[in-house]
Every structure is written in C-alpha cells, then in structure tokens.
Write an enzyme that holds these catalytic residues in place. Structure first.
Site, PDB file in Angstrom:
ATOM      1  N   SER A 211       0.916  -1.185  -0.033  1.00 20.86           N
ATOM      2  CA  SER A 211      -0.075   0.059   0.054  1.00 20.86           C
ATOM      3  C   SER A 211       0.782   1.316  -0.042  1.00 20.86           C
ATOM      4  O   SER A 211       1.586   1.383  -1.100  1.00 20.86           O
ATOM      5  CB  SER A 211      -1.013  -0.132   1.142  1.00 20.86           C
ATOM      6  OG  SER A 211      -2.284   0.807   0.989  1.00 20.86           O
ATOM      7  N   ASP A 336      -8.566  -4.890  -4.759  1.00 17.52           N
ATOM      8  CA  ASP A 336      -7.743  -4.148  -3.768  1.00 17.52           C
ATOM      9  C   ASP A 336      -8.697  -2.762  -3.511  1.00 17.52           C
ATOM     10  O   ASP A 336      -8.653  -1.928  -2.510  1.00 17.52           O
ATOM     11  CB  ASP A 336      -6.547  -3.616  -4.771  1.00 17.52           C
ATOM     12  CG  ASP A 336      -5.362  -4.218  -3.805  1.00 17.52           C
ATOM     13  OD1 ASP A 336      -5.338  -4.159  -2.786  1.00 17.52           O
ATOM     14  OD2 ASP A 336      -4.271  -4.259  -4.555  1.00 17.52           O
ATOM     15  N   HIS A 451      -7.940  -5.395  -0.107  1.00 21.88           N
ATOM     16  CA  HIS A 451      -6.790  -4.622   0.063  1.00 21.88           C
ATOM     17  C   HIS A 451      -6.209  -5.220   1.460  1.00 21.88           C
ATOM     18  O   HIS A 451      -6.760  -5.679   2.365  1.00 21.88           O
ATOM     19  CB  HIS A 451      -7.002  -3.158   0.214  1.00 21.88           C
ATOM     20  CG  HIS A 451      -5.903  -2.300   0.247  1.00 21.88           C
ATOM     21  ND1 HIS A 451      -4.590  -2.434  -0.730  1.00 21.88           N
ATOM     22  CD2 HIS A 451      -5.351  -1.484   1.137  1.00 21.88           C
ATOM     23  CE1 HIS A 451      -3.994  -1.493  -0.351  1.00 21.88           C
ATOM     24  NE2 HIS A 451      -4.260  -1.073   0.838  1.00 21.88           N
TER      25      HIS A 451
END
Length: 554
Positions: A211, A336, A451
C-alpha cells in the site's frame, strides 16, 4: 531409558551444543544485543528489536545520524511508533523519538553470513502504521520470523514518520516535505552500512512494502538519493504513479493545518508550525475519510509525498531511469479497491440493496473529473460492455469494485511495470495478480482478495497460527514466501533455495506476462495482458483527453 528417549535426548543435546547466535553485534552507534531462540532441529533465530537507525528527528527536518550509546544496548522490544492519529482520528499514539528498526537473522549449525536482506516498509495511507504492525496476543503482523526462517533471508522492518509530521509540505523551501521518505532512506542506508555485521550481504538488499509502503518502495528506487543502496524491490498494491501517492497541491493542506493550530499562512507559517505542540499538529492533519460517489475517498488522502525537486526531483513517471538496474516485482490484489468502494458506495456490501446504474455513472464522473463528461461516458461504456440489457445486482456491484481497483491500484501498477521494463538496463521486471478469495466473513460471493489480505501470507501467518487457517492458506503462504525470497536472493522469483509450483516469466514491454497467485497455482496461472481493455482505456483513451480548465489538476 528407551531407544527413542536416548535419540531424542541426543538430538536435544546436539541442537543445544550447536546453537548458533551472533551474540552482541557492533553497529556504527555501538553494541547491540538481541535475543536468540530455537525454532527446530539446528534452526535458530536471532532477533533484534528497536535498534535506533537515526537520532530523534527535528520537526520538519530530514533525519540525522544517531549520536550512539555507551555499553551494550539491549534490543529486545519494539521501539515506539512515530506520532500519529489513532484509527478513529480522535486521539494520538506514538512518539517523535521513533526511528528504530528490527532485524530477524536465521541461524543454522553455524552463524549465517552473506544472506540476502529484505527491508519492509509498512502501509497505512502515509497516515498511520508501525514497523511491527497490528498485534493480537503478542503475534505481530510484521514479525519477520517465518519468512526469514523459511526463505533463509534476513528481514528488517523499519519505522518512518507519518501524518502531518511525516508528509506535510509548504510547497517551498521552508517546508519541502517527504520527511517520511527521508526516514525510509536513512533506514535503508543504515542497513547497507551495518547489515554485514549481522550476517547480511549489503550488496543484495531488497526493499518491499504494501500500500503506502509499496508506493514508498517505488519512490525509493526512482529517487537518485538511493544510488547503489538497493538491488531489488517489491511493491504490493501501490506505486508512485497511484493517484493517492503524490499531493500536487500541498500548500492548501498545510494552510488548513496552520489555521487549525493558530499559525499564520504567510512566510511565518513553517517557523510557527515547528514550535507548535506535536500532538495538536498531528490531530490537525486528520483526514476526511468518508467517501461518496460524488467525492470518492481516494481524493481525500492528501498527506502524501510531493515533488520536492530533491528527493523526488521530477514527476515520478520521468524518474524510472534511476531504477534501470534494480530488479522490480509489482502487483495488486484482485479486489484492492473494495476497501474504498465500500465507503464510496455502501450498497456494494448490502446484498438486498441494488446499486443503481446512475451511481456507477456518478462514480465514474467523479473519477474522471479532470477530463470531463465525455471521458466519463466512454468509461461507462467500457465497464458496462459485458452487462447485457438487464445486469444482475451482483455484476453491477462487482463492476464498482473493479472500477476502483483499476483506478486506484491496478492500472497505475501496470503503467509502472511498463515504465520499468522499458527503461531497464540489467534489471528484470515481474508482474502478479493476487486472487486468493477473501477470508473476511459476510463479504459478497464475488469477492476476491481485498486490500492488504496478501500480508498475512507473505509474513507466514498460516504457519504462525495454524489453527486459524486451512491447508489451502498454508499452500498460498508457502508459495508467496518462496517466490518473494527467491526474488530477493537471485532477482528471479523462480530461482533460489525455495521450490515454487510454476516458473514465473518476466514482464516485458511486449509480452506483458504475469502470474496469478492463489492456492491453485499451475501452468495456467501464467497469463498475459492483465485487464488490457481497462488498462488501455485509462492509459491511452483517457490520457488523450485534454484536462478540463478549473479541475483539481490545474
């Protein structure tokens, strides 16, 4: 005593007699002593937690070397997180004295030498996070023990400033920003200078992250400041080209923070902010983390790196030549964007409630607002082309998740891979899609990997806490740790000390090959042209539209 008991006693004695441990280690700051524990027959782990890699940083200043210490520093507990807002953004946690790193060194019969080194950068939207990760019953998410042991690599996790103190920028020389990136760089440089004493190879350092940490990895390899420090890199769900990875108008946010804490917004702003209470400063950097189709959450992540003319001297897309000799692996999770669209379009996660087609149009209009209504209309036709005359509730909801996945993660990652492959000299490029179905209960049946769901597998949690997982989860964890550590060792995820289920071909600017990662990896998992119609829309069709005057990009 039975024969079995004698054998076990001998094995135990041999194991104890052969226990390999570094003991106290001399670093540039002084001696450090960690802990050593046995993992199995002739397998041990040296663990160092909370080694300072820089001094307590000055407010809105780049980090300086640590002055050092007398005697032997016991490094057996994690250092504090950098000062940050709590998850609810109503309070703070952490400290300004926070630049520490942690090291896991696997040992066998003899002390390890020349091991590949993997340095992890945590995610958290540049707003929150720590080098140890979330903790449940003293089981820390970013413990490097499983991956270090199974892959025979040294794992390092390091901290960096986040939120206001890490990424606020005045947009000029008085407060250039990117302090968190400078912290990461200082940690990577410390590893390069000191890791040989821990048994690592300073010329074989892989930086990996997820991320905001994945975008940070990308920034570190394209910054000219890291020349010669990084050999390889892995970005999991984030790159420097992601729409949330660069704040192109940092002054506006800095002035908002200044007003909240009672500072002027003229040339006295930064001197005032530097002497303001750090907790008040941190709380003033709270972000509006609610979304809607007309105001998607992705546009509210404003505390981020900036193009400062120094660490990031130019637009990220123009800096990939700096990574021409750094092997690069990057990929995304199949869903995601679900974490974002669940806030922007709540009906996506409400089985009985439909998501109106007008909401999809509104979302696309917002995401394409820089280019105007024609770009949005074409986007809608691209995403609805396979719906048929009467699309089901599920297909519309899945499309919303795919739109946000593409825009926020997948398309920028494909663009970064293409740029890296195009600029590569000696470097190799690898692309993946992680599609292990979610373990989170209650999510829709069409859900893939949300995610951050890859992290538990990369850090070996199905082995650390086996009762919480099924055998298929251990399979995918085993595959990922093998590919990741092979890549760190050789620059090729298929080649190294760990067996893998299938060879993973390099991504080239003509072949566009990638590996789909789940628990059923076989020859069919090697595919080409990931979501190519959607990648082409965003990188070619959309990009050709002129920017609308008065948009947020101006």
């Amino acid at each position: 005593m039975t024969t079995l008991e004698i054998v076990l006693a001998l094995a135990l004695c041999l194991g104890t007699a052969s226990a390999a441990s570094l003991g106290p280690v001399l670093t540039e700051g002084g001696m450090v002593e960690g802990s050593n524990h046995r993992l199995g027959f002739l397998r041990y782990m040296d663990v160092f937690k909370g080694i300072p890699f820089a001094a307590q940083p000055g407010r809105f200043e780049i980090p300086k070397p640590h002055p050092g210490w007398e005697g032997v520093l016991k490094t057996r507990s994690y250092g504090k997180r950098c000062l940050q807002v709590t998850l609810t953004q109503t309070g703070t946690r952490g400290s300004e004295d926070c630049l520490f790193l942690n090291i896991w060194v696997p040992q066998g019969r003899t002390v390890s030498t020349g091991l590949p080194v993997m340095v992890y950068l945590f995610g958290g939207g540049f707003l929150v996070g720590g080098s140890m990760g979330a903790n449940f019953l003293n089981n820390y998410l970013y413990s490097g023990e499983e991956i270090a042991d199974r892959g025979n690599v040294i794992v390092v996790t390091l901290s960096y400033r986040v939120g206001t103190l890490g990424f606020l920028s005045s947009g000029d020389a008085s407060g250039p920003g990117n302090y968190g990136l400078w912290d990461q760089h200082a940690g990577i440089a410390w590893v390069h200078r000191n890791i040989k004493a821990f048994g690592g190879d300073p010329e074989n350092v892989t930086v990996f992250g997820e991320s905001a940490g994945a975008a940070s990895v990308n920034f570190q390899i394209i910054s000219p400041k890291n020349k010669g420090l990084i050999r390889r890199a892995i970005s999991q769900s984030g790159v420097a080209l992601s729409p949330w990875a660069v704040n192109r108008n940092p002054r506006a946010l800095a002035e908002q923070v200044a007003l909240k804490v009672g500072c002027p917004t003229d040339d006295k702003m930064m001197p005032c902010l530097k002497i303001t209470d750090p907790v008040a400063l941190t709380l003033a950097g709270s972000l509006h983390l609610e979304g809607s189709p007309s105001n998607p959450l992705v546009f509210n992540l404003l505390l981020a790196p900036v193009i400062d003319g120094d660490f990031i001297p130019d637009d990220p897309g123009n800096l990939f030549h700096n990574a021409a000799d750094i092997d690069y692996m990057a990929g995304v999770n199949s869903m995601d964007g679900h974490i974002f669209c669940g806030l922007d379009v709540p009906s996506v996660n409400q089985p009985l409630k439909p998501t109106p087609l007008e909401v999809v149009q509104e979302l696309l209009t917002s995401l394409t607002r820089e280019k105007g209504p024609e770009a949005a209309a074409i986007a809608y036709s691209v995403y609805s082309q396979n719906w048929g005359p009467d699309p089901s509730k599920a297909i519309v909801k899945q499309t919303v998740a795919e739109i946000e996945t593409d825009f926020i993660f997948l398309v920028p990652t494909q663009a970064a891979l293409y740029l890296h492959a195009n600029k590569a000299n000696t470097a190799r490029t690898f692309s993946y899609l992680f599609s292990m179905p979610t373990r989170i209960p209650g999510f829709p049946s069409w859900m893939g990997a949300d995610h951050a769901e890859d992290l538990q597998y990369v850090f070996g949690k199905p082995f650390t806490t086996p009762f919480a997982y099924f055998p298929r989860h251990r399979d995918v964890s085993d595959y990922m740790m093998a590919y990741w550590t092979n890549f760190a060792r050789t620059g090729d995820p298929s080649t190294g000390e760990s067996r893998v289920p299938v060879a993973w071909p390099a991504f080239t600017s003509s072949g566009h090959q990638y590996l789909e990662i789940n628990d059923k990896i076989n020859r069919d998992s090697v595919q080409q042209n990931l979501r190519i119609p959607f990648v082409q829309y965003w990188t070619e069709t959309y990009a050709r539209f002129p920017t609308v005057t008065g948009s947020s990009a101006e």
